[in-house]
Design a protein around this motif. Structure first.
Motif, mmCIF file in Angstrom:
data_model
loop_
_atom_site.group_PDB
_atom_site.id
_atom_site.type_symbol
_atom_site.label_atom_id
_atom_site.label_comp_id
_atom_site.label_asym_id
_atom_site.label_seq_id
_atom_site.Cartn_x
_atom_site.Cartn_y
_atom_site.Cartn_z
ATOM 1 N N ARG A 48 60.193 92.765 24.687
ATOM 2 C CA ARG A 48 60.080 91.961 23.475
ATOM 3 C C ARG A 48 58.609 91.883 23.077
ATOM 4 O O ARG A 48 57.724 91.980 23.919
ATOM 5 N N PRO A 49 58.343 91.698 21.809
ATOM 6 C CA PRO A 49 56.951 91.577 21.384
ATOM 7 C C PRO A 49 56.341 90.283 21.904
ATOM 8 O O PRO A 49 57.001 89.249 21.914
ATOM 9 N N VAL A 50 55.108 90.362 22.337
ATOM 10 C CA VAL A 50 54.440 89.165 22.852
ATOM 11 C C VAL A 50 53.022 89.025 22.305
ATOM 12 O O VAL A 50 52.123 88.591 22.989
ATOM 13 N N HIS A 51 52.852 89.400 21.051
ATOM 14 C CA HIS A 51 51.539 89.288 20.433
ATOM 15 C C HIS A 51 51.511 88.073 19.515
ATOM 16 O O HIS A 51 52.482 87.786 18.830
ATOM 17 N N PHE A 52 50.404 87.379 19.530
ATOM 18 C CA PHE A 52 50.255 86.188 18.715
ATOM 19 C C PHE A 52 48.938 86.243 17.961
ATOM 20 O O PHE A 52 47.967 86.809 18.445
ATOM 21 N N LEU A 53 48.919 85.648 16.811
ATOM 22 C CA LEU A 53 47.703 85.541 16.022
ATOM 23 C C LEU A 53 47.498 84.067 15.706
ATOM 24 O O LEU A 53 48.360 83.433 15.108
ATOM 25 N N SER A 54 46.387 83.543 16.147
ATOM 26 C CA SER A 54 46.079 82.133 15.898
ATOM 27 C C SER A 54 44.962 82.023 14.879
ATOM 28 O O SER A 54 43.947 82.714 14.988
ATOM 29 N N VAL A 55 45.169 81.159 13.914
ATOM 30 C CA VAL A 55 44.186 80.931 12.859
ATOM 31 C C VAL A 55 44.082 79.427 12.630
ATOM 32 O O VAL A 55 45.093 78.728 12.591
ATOM 33 N N ARG A 56 42.864 78.954 12.472
ATOM 34 C CA ARG A 56 42.694 77.537 12.153
ATOM 35 C C ARG A 56 43.359 77.230 10.824
ATOM 36 O O ARG A 56 43.287 78.021 9.877
ATOM 37 N N THR A 57 43.992 76.092 10.736
ATOM 38 C CA THR A 57 44.658 75.679 9.506
ATOM 39 C C THR A 57 43.699 75.715 8.329
ATOM 40 O O THR A 57 44.059 76.151 7.237
ATOM 41 N N THR A 58 42.477 75.312 8.567
ATOM 42 C CA THR A 58 41.488 75.269 7.486
ATOM 43 C C THR A 58 41.055 76.666 7.030
ATOM 44 O O THR A 58 40.469 76.805 5.955
ATOM 45 N N ASP A 59 41.327 77.690 7.841
ATOM 46 C CA ASP A 59 40.895 79.055 7.502
ATOM 47 C C ASP A 59 42.022 79.949 6.999
ATOM 48 O O ASP A 59 41.773 81.075 6.588
ATOM 49 N N ARG A 60 43.253 79.469 7.024
ATOM 50 C CA ARG A 60 44.412 80.295 6.665
ATOM 51 C C ARG A 60 44.321 80.925 5.275
ATOM 52 O O ARG A 60 44.777 82.031 5.076
ATOM 53 N N ALA A 61 43.757 80.211 4.340
ATOM 54 C CA ALA A 61 43.728 80.687 2.948
ATOM 55 C C ALA A 61 42.484 81.513 2.620
ATOM 56 O O ALA A 61 42.378 82.042 1.520
ATOM 57 N N ARG A 62 41.556 81.655 3.557
ATOM 58 C CA ARG A 62 40.342 82.441 3.298
ATOM 59 C C ARG A 62 40.719 83.900 3.095
ATOM 60 O O ARG A 62 41.543 84.460 3.809
ATOM 61 N N ALA A 63 40.103 84.516 2.101
ATOM 62 C CA ALA A 63 40.438 85.901 1.734
ATOM 63 C C ALA A 63 40.349 86.877 2.909
ATOM 64 O O ALA A 63 41.262 87.691 3.099
ATOM 65 N N PRO A 64 39.305 86.842 3.748
ATOM 66 C CA PRO A 64 39.252 87.790 4.863
ATOM 67 C C PRO A 64 40.397 87.587 5.863
ATOM 68 O O PRO A 64 40.932 88.547 6.400
ATOM 69 N N VAL A 65 40.756 86.332 6.078
ATOM 70 C CA VAL A 65 41.848 86.038 7.012
ATOM 71 C C VAL A 65 43.171 86.529 6.436
ATOM 72 O O VAL A 65 43.967 87.176 7.128
ATOM 73 N N VAL A 66 43.420 86.243 5.181
ATOM 74 C CA VAL A 66 44.646 86.696 4.524
ATOM 75 C C VAL A 66 44.733 88.219 4.556
ATOM 76 O O VAL A 66 45.777 88.789 4.887
ATOM 77 N N ALA A 67 43.630 88.890 4.268
ATOM 78 C CA ALA A 67 43.612 90.358 4.279
ATOM 79 C C ALA A 67 43.910 90.890 5.673
ATOM 80 O O ALA A 67 44.684 91.849 5.837
ATOM 81 N N PHE A 68 43.323 90.274 6.693
ATOM 82 C CA PHE A 68 43.554 90.723 8.066
ATOM 83 C C PHE A 68 45.010 90.495 8.476
ATOM 84 O O PHE A 68 45.652 91.387 9.044
ATOM 85 N N VAL A 69 45.555 89.320 8.198
ATOM 86 C CA VAL A 69 46.952 89.031 8.535
ATOM 87 C C VAL A 69 47.878 89.996 7.822
ATOM 88 O O VAL A 69 48.822 90.530 8.423
ATOM 89 N N ASP A 70 47.622 90.264 6.561
ATOM 90 C CA ASP A 70 48.446 91.237 5.816
ATOM 91 C C ASP A 70 48.363 92.615 6.448
ATOM 92 O O ASP A 70 49.362 93.316 6.578
ATOM 93 N N TRP A 71 47.165 93.018 6.879
ATOM 94 C CA TRP A 71 46.988 94.321 7.505
ATOM 95 C C TRP A 71 47.755 94.392 8.824
ATOM 96 O O TRP A 71 48.447 95.378 9.096
ATOM 97 N N VAL A 72 47.661 93.340 9.640
ATOM 98 C CA VAL A 72 48.369 93.325 10.928
ATOM 99 C C VAL A 72 49.878 93.426 10.691
ATOM 100 O O VAL A 72 50.570 94.208 11.339
ATOM 101 N N ARG A 73 50.384 92.660 9.758
ATOM 102 C CA ARG A 73 51.819 92.703 9.456
ATOM 103 C C ARG A 73 52.243 94.084 8.985
ATOM 104 O O ARG A 73 53.317 94.571 9.326
ATOM 105 N N ALA A 74 51.417 94.750 8.189
ATOM 106 C CA ALA A 74 51.734 96.090 7.703
ATOM 107 C C ALA A 74 51.797 97.093 8.852
ATOM 108 O O ALA A 74 52.582 98.037 8.796
ATOM 109 N N GLN A 75 51.012 96.873 9.899
ATOM 110 C CA GLN A 75 51.017 97.792 11.028
ATOM 111 C C GLN A 75 52.301 97.688 11.846
ATOM 112 O O GLN A 75 52.692 98.648 12.501
ATOM 113 N N THR A 76 52.958 96.550 11.799
ATOM 114 C CA THR A 76 54.173 96.351 12.594
ATOM 115 C C THR A 76 55.437 96.680 11.815
ATOM 116 O O THR A 76 56.510 96.655 12.375
ATOM 117 N N ALA A 77 55.300 96.951 10.534
ATOM 118 C CA ALA A 77 56.491 97.207 9.704
ATOM 119 C C ALA A 77 56.983 98.629 9.882
ATOM 120 O O ALA A 77 56.350 99.511 10.298
#
Length: 77
Positions: A48-77
């Motif tokens: 089973r997958p066991v990878h986690f990504l933790s982001v501070r609540t205050t940083d979730r909406a920052r453009a670099p964080v959003v771009a990175f999360v989107d990139w990670v999700r695209a790699q697993t699709a």
């Protein structure tokens, strides 16, 4: 700092008990015959997958964080 997995594998190889670690991490010791995989033929592997990504609540909406999360999700699709 010490790597707990390496310490557990080393302790098991020295006869101090059992290590519940990845066979990938213990490959060298297994190849040398210092450790064996228990139940290798009789137990079903759990996969089973066991990878986690933790982001501070205050940083979730920052453009670099959003771009990175989107990139990670695209790699697993």
């Amino acid at each position: 700092s010490f790597d707990r997995a390496a310490m557990a594998i080393s302790a098991a190889a020295d006869g101090m008990g059992v290590a519940l670690e990845s066979t990938r991490l213990a490959a060298r010791e297994i190849e040398r015959g210092e450790l064996v995989v228990l139940g290798e033929r009789s137990l079903q592997k759990i996969v089973r997958p066991v990878h986690f990504l933790s982001v501070r609540t205050t940083d979730r909406a920052r453009a670099p964080v959003v771009a990175f999360v989107d990139w990670v999700r695209a790699q697993t699709a």
